[in-house]
Design an enzyme around this catalytic site. Structure first.
Site, short mmCIF file in Angstrom:
data_model
loop_
_atom_site.label_atom_id
_atom_site.label_comp_id
_atom_site.label_asym_id
_atom_site.label_seq_id
_atom_site.Cartn_x
_atom_site.Cartn_y
_atom_site.Cartn_z
N PRO A 137 -15.04 20.87 -6.26
CA PRO A 137 -14.01 20.85 -5.21
C PRO A 137 -12.84 19.92 -5.54
O PRO A 137 -13.03 18.86 -6.12
CB PRO A 137 -14.76 20.29 -4.01
CG PRO A 137 -15.77 19.36 -4.61
CD PRO A 137 -16.13 19.92 -5.97
N ASP A 138 -11.66 20.31 -5.16
CA ASP A 138 -10.55 19.36 -5.15
C ASP A 138 -10.87 18.33 -4.05
O ASP A 138 -11.77 18.53 -3.23
CB ASP A 138 -9.24 20.09 -4.86
CG ASP A 138 -8.02 19.33 -5.37
OD1 ASP A 138 -8.15 18.13 -5.67
OD2 ASP A 138 -6.93 19.93 -5.45
N VAL A 139 -10.13 17.24 -4.03
CA VAL A 139 -10.41 16.15 -3.09
C VAL A 139 -10.39 16.66 -1.64
O VAL A 139 -9.46 17.35 -1.24
CB VAL A 139 -9.37 15.04 -3.26
CG1 VAL A 139 -9.54 13.98 -2.19
CG2 VAL A 139 -9.49 14.43 -4.64
#
Ligand SMILES: *[C@@H]1O[C@H](CO)[C@@H](O)[C@H](O)[C@H]1NC(C)=O
Ligand SMILES: *[C@@H]1O[C@H](CO)[C@@H](O)[C@H](O)[C@H]1NC(C)=O
Ligand SMILES: *[C@@H]1O[C@H](CO)[C@@H](O)[C@H](O)[C@H]1NC(C)=O
Ligand SMILES: *[C@@H]1O[C@H](CO)[C@@H](O)[C@H](O)[C@H]1NC(C)=O
Ligand SMILES: *[C@@H]1O[C@H](CO)[C@@H](O)[C@H](O)[C@H]1NC(C)=O
Ligand SMILES: *[C@@H]1O[C@H](CO)[C@@H](O)[C@H](O)[C@H]1NC(C)=O
Ligand SMILES: *[C@@H]1O[C@H](CO)[C@@H](O)[C@H](O)[C@H]1NC(C)=O
Length: 755
Positions: free
Chosen positions: A263-265
């Site tokens: 996941p991205d942040v």
């Protein structure tokens, strides 16, 4: 931006975690490797190894694997991830490469591979296993997107070729390529879940979804991408990292992706929504051991899916041969681990090869030992606090106060040094005996009055020179004037303008006094030139993206002709801002333009651009022979739909070469140079394609009078359209027009292919 899953935890609000119940989607099972839906081909061995390692683990240990933990008993060490596609960010003794947007402007496959390979070598040498790149998207449906410095061009084919080459280079360097962002992450505005604030939800029709946005990911996965970063935004109302249609159905089944989704942040919100949605790696806060163990007991998560998640985290590790024990240990940021080798040479040559010459009249360029030169603008010289500036994800000013040679946010470059244009031009002036002067301030006015000349005496000096220290006298007194401008933005903030009043006024002021004014642009994306492009005193314009640590040398190489410019635009420069879509400010963003991004819109709406996609001048000229077109594998086109089994990178027959086109190109000018030969296809009506689309390019270097043959191999995919009803890639029957030329609007020769 990308942190390890553990570092991520602090950013998430607990209230989000159980805010909503995500039912298990009926596409969840599709994405399991164990279904055998995907023929793993040369990933099969890594799969077998990962399976057998996971078979030795307890569920607790599997949960550790998917939440960035190590499992000592199994000999599994957590992978180290690092941004970005430009190099190990924030690290010392690493190279400050040019941004990938510059790399794409080379249109040079060898250079694209070479730079990505060097970057991959640096990640490997610093002890990272996953390099978070290439960044195929943001793609650039709007030029206001803040992150286009990290992109690879606003055309799916060009972007796909570059993404594929970058992926292969990372894998060849021995690291896992962690490409991003999946999917439809087209702007910074409203991109992230923050507290109760929902990110925008992107909606695009299924045809454009495939033909524009998924297209480059096909290349990436085919080339061996082992990790895909899902985006912060939503797609069709559900978070990208929890969207089973996106991850399980499209990415893991249709595209045959065998690796890990990370996941991205703050892009993961719920434990089962994400696990069942197709996320394989995440936060230990959200995926607590108890939560997942209980989830398995209550049926919210299947045992098969947990196993699949663990396996998907480990496969790319074996595929990249990271188990051989040869990789250096993880270096800390300031450790003296010098991984730069001779990469500065790549930075300089790629930088020069990426610069687009937009205008060149009165033989302004190349320069030849000018007697006097004046340079203007804060973009010519160093920023006061050095090349490494403040990391910001909260929006950026629209210009940069210093020479712009890197990106911002997670695309930020870490510079060991930076050669500015002022530095490089000064060195050159010293060699040539050129008088050089500068004013590194866009709005400078000297308020000290010139001293009156006493009668009968020579003029009094206003400071070591006969010239009054100000913009007009410097411009008037110079044989050549160089004005440097830039445009700045980065992760976290979209562009607010595509031109800039202060910089444009500087150019016009200089030009009003200097009939040989040359403009040099370094920009993170589209920078319009309308305010002065037709000014007859503006004799030449160089258009570059951020070029990295050797920027000044690359620019000087082109200005003086050591390198003949051969960069080409990877986006259209419009005459008016209104010709582009803006940033979406709603929470539902309909990508109504579908496939008509960049030149595809200008062509279909018959809008005249200032400089079209693919454009770029040279110091020489090229002529083209007729084009020869052959169907090389007619039997492969017998079936309308691709019918091959689904492998890594989609149906295998999509990659069959089925036809070819070739031309002979001649350098009929007076200096050696390189041409970017471009192939555009117009499809039969049934395919419902834009007026023409890029389907081949080759850069060819030719000496004066030299001739070379350029061959374009066309794959089945290159002739295909996405058939929404059949949900397959299809080849329409009919006549294809193949045009070859020097840009999307400078088509020199054409021929037809009948299917
Ligand atoms: C889920 O299954 C239902 C019924 O079988 C079907 O109508 C629906 O399209 C499926 N949803 C997805 C996202 O595939
Ligand atoms: C989103 O919904 C549209 C319209 O129903 C559909 O065409 C498209 O394929 C969906 N996209 C994804 C990623 O599921
Ligand atoms: C788990 O599943 C049960 C019923 O199947 C459901 O009531 C519950 O809300 C689910 N829990 C979560 C956290 O999704
Ligand atoms: C850089 O070094 C490598 C390996 O030693 C070599 O193969 C390559 O040709 C060099 N490149 C340049 C531009 O000098
Ligand atoms: C540029 O010059 C103007 C006018 O002389 C001055 O007000 C301004 O502070 C200068 N800017 C910088 C960044 O030095
Ligand atoms: C071009 O420069 C000359 C001075 O050489 C000046 O007289 C003229 O006004 C300038 N033209 C423009 C359009 O600025
Ligand atoms: C080179 O070829 C181009 C395209 O055919 C032509 O326009 C140009 O006049 C030629 N240049 C010379 C010097 O012959």
């Amino acid at each position: 931006m990308k942190h390890s899953a553990q570092a991520l935890v602090g950013l998430l609000l607990p209230s989000l975690i159980f805010a909503r119940v995500y039912p298990r989607s009926n596409t969840t099972e599709l994405g399991l490797l164990a279904t055998g839906n995907v023929d793993l081909g040369d990933w099969a061995d890594a799969y077998a190894k990962a399976q057998s390692l996971v078979a030795k683990m307890t569920n607790e240990e599997k949960i550790s694997v998917i939440t960035a933990g190590s499992v000592e008993s199994a000999g599994w060490k957590a992978l180290n991830f690092k941004d970005s596609a430009q190099g190990p960010q924030g690290y010392e003794y690493a190279t400050g490469f040019g941004m990938t947007s510059a790399l794409a402007q080379t249109w040079d496959k060898a250079a694209i591979y070479e730079q990505f390979k060097a970057i991959g070598d640096e990640f490997y040498g610093k002890g990272f296993q996953v390099a978070n790149g290439p960044s195929t998207q943001p793609f650039g449906r709007t030029p206001y997107s803040g992150r286009l410095a990290e992109g690879l061009g606003q055309d799916a084919y060009l972007n796909g070729v570059a993404t594929g080459l970058g992926t292969k280079a990372f894998v060849d360097a021995g690291v896992i390529s962690g490409g991003k962002h999946f999917l439809l992450n087209e702007q910074e505005t409203n991109r992230a879940l923050r507290g109760d604030k929902q990110p925008y939800s992107a909606v695009v029709d299924d045809k454009a979804l495939h033909e524009t946005y998924l297209w480059p990911f096909y290349d990436a996965i085919k080339a061996g991408m082992g990790s895909v970063m899902c985006a912060m935004n939503k797609v069709n109302g559900s978070l990208s990292c929890e969207n089973s249609d996106l991850l399980n159905k499209l990415l893991k089944t249709e595209l045959g992706f065998p690796g890990q989704v990370q996941p991205d942040v703050s892009a993961q919100a719920t434990p089962f929504g994400s696990a069942n949605g197709g996320l394989d790696y995440g936060s230990s806060r959200i995926w607590g051991t108890q939560t997942l163990i209980q989830g398995i007991a209550s049926g919210n998560l299947s045992q098969a899916r947990l196993d699949d998640m663990a396996i998907r985290n480990i496969i790319p590790y074996y595929k990249s041969n990271l188990a051989n024990g040869k990789q250096p240990p993880l270096a800390q940021q300031t450790d003296y681990v010098d991984v730069r080798a001779n990469h500065s040479k790549i930075v300089r040559s790629v930088g020069a090869a990426s610069i687009v010459l937009l205008k060149n009249i009165n033989n302004a360029l190349p320069l030849s030992k000018p007697r006097t030169m004046a340079i203007f603008g804060n973009s010519a010289g160093p920023a006061t606090a050095g090349p490494n500036y403040q990391f910001t994800v909260d929006g950026s000013p629209s210009t940069y106060n210093g020479h712009l040679a890197g990106g911002a946010g997670s695309g930020m470059t870490s510079f060991p040094y930076l050669i500015t244009p002022q530095h490089a031009l000064t060195s050159r002036a010293a060699e040539d005996g050129t008088m050089i002067r500068w004013i590194l301030n866009n709005t400078y006015t000297n308020t000290i009055p010139s001293l009156p000349t006493p009668p009968g005496l020579p003029p009094l000096l206003s400071g070591g020179t006969a010239l009054h220290l100000d913009i007009p006298p410097y411009a008037t007194g110079a044989e050549v004037c160089l004005v440097f401008i830039n445009a700045f933005a980065g992760e976290g903030g979209d562009r607010t303008e595509l031109r800039n009043t202060e910089q444009d006024a500087l150019i016009t002021t200089v030009a009003s006094h200097c009939p040989n004014t040359i403009v040099v642009i370094n920009t993170i994306g589209t920078r319009l030139v309308e305010s002065w492009i037709e000014n007859p005193n503006v004799t030449a314009v160089l258009y570059g993206m951020p070029l990295g640590q050797e920027s000044g040398n690359s620019i000087v190489d082109v200005l003086y002709g050591a390198v003949n410019p051969s960069g080409r635009l990877t986006h259209t420069l419009a005459k008016n801002e209104g010709d582009y879509p803006g940033i979406c400010t709603e929470l539902v963003c309909n990508f109504v333009e579908g496939n008509l991004v960049d030149y595809k819109y200008f062509d279909s709406a018959n809008v005249e651009p200032r400089f079209e996609f693919g454009f770029g001048l040279s110091y020489t000229t090229f002529s083209y022979s007729e084009v020869t077109i052959t169907t090389t594998k007619p039997e492969a086109l017998a079936s309308k739909y691709a019918t091959g089994k689904v492998g890594v990178g989609g149906r295998t027959d999509l990659w069959d070469e089925v036809a070819s086109a070739s031309v002979t190109v001649t350098n009929n000018g007076t200096v050696d140079g390189a041409e970017v030969v471009q192939l555009y296809i117009s499809y039969p009506e049934e395919a419902a394609q834009p007026v023409r689309v890029l389907r081949g390019f080759e850069k060819i270097t030719l000496p004066v009078g030299g001739q070379g043959s350029v061959d374009f191999g066309l794959k089945r995919r290159d002739l295909s359209f996405w058939d929404v009803e059949a949900q397959e890639w299809a080849v329409a029957k009919g006549t294809y027009m193949l045009s070859v030329g020097a840009s999307s609007r400078d088509l020199r020769v054409s021929g037809t292919l009948v299917v």
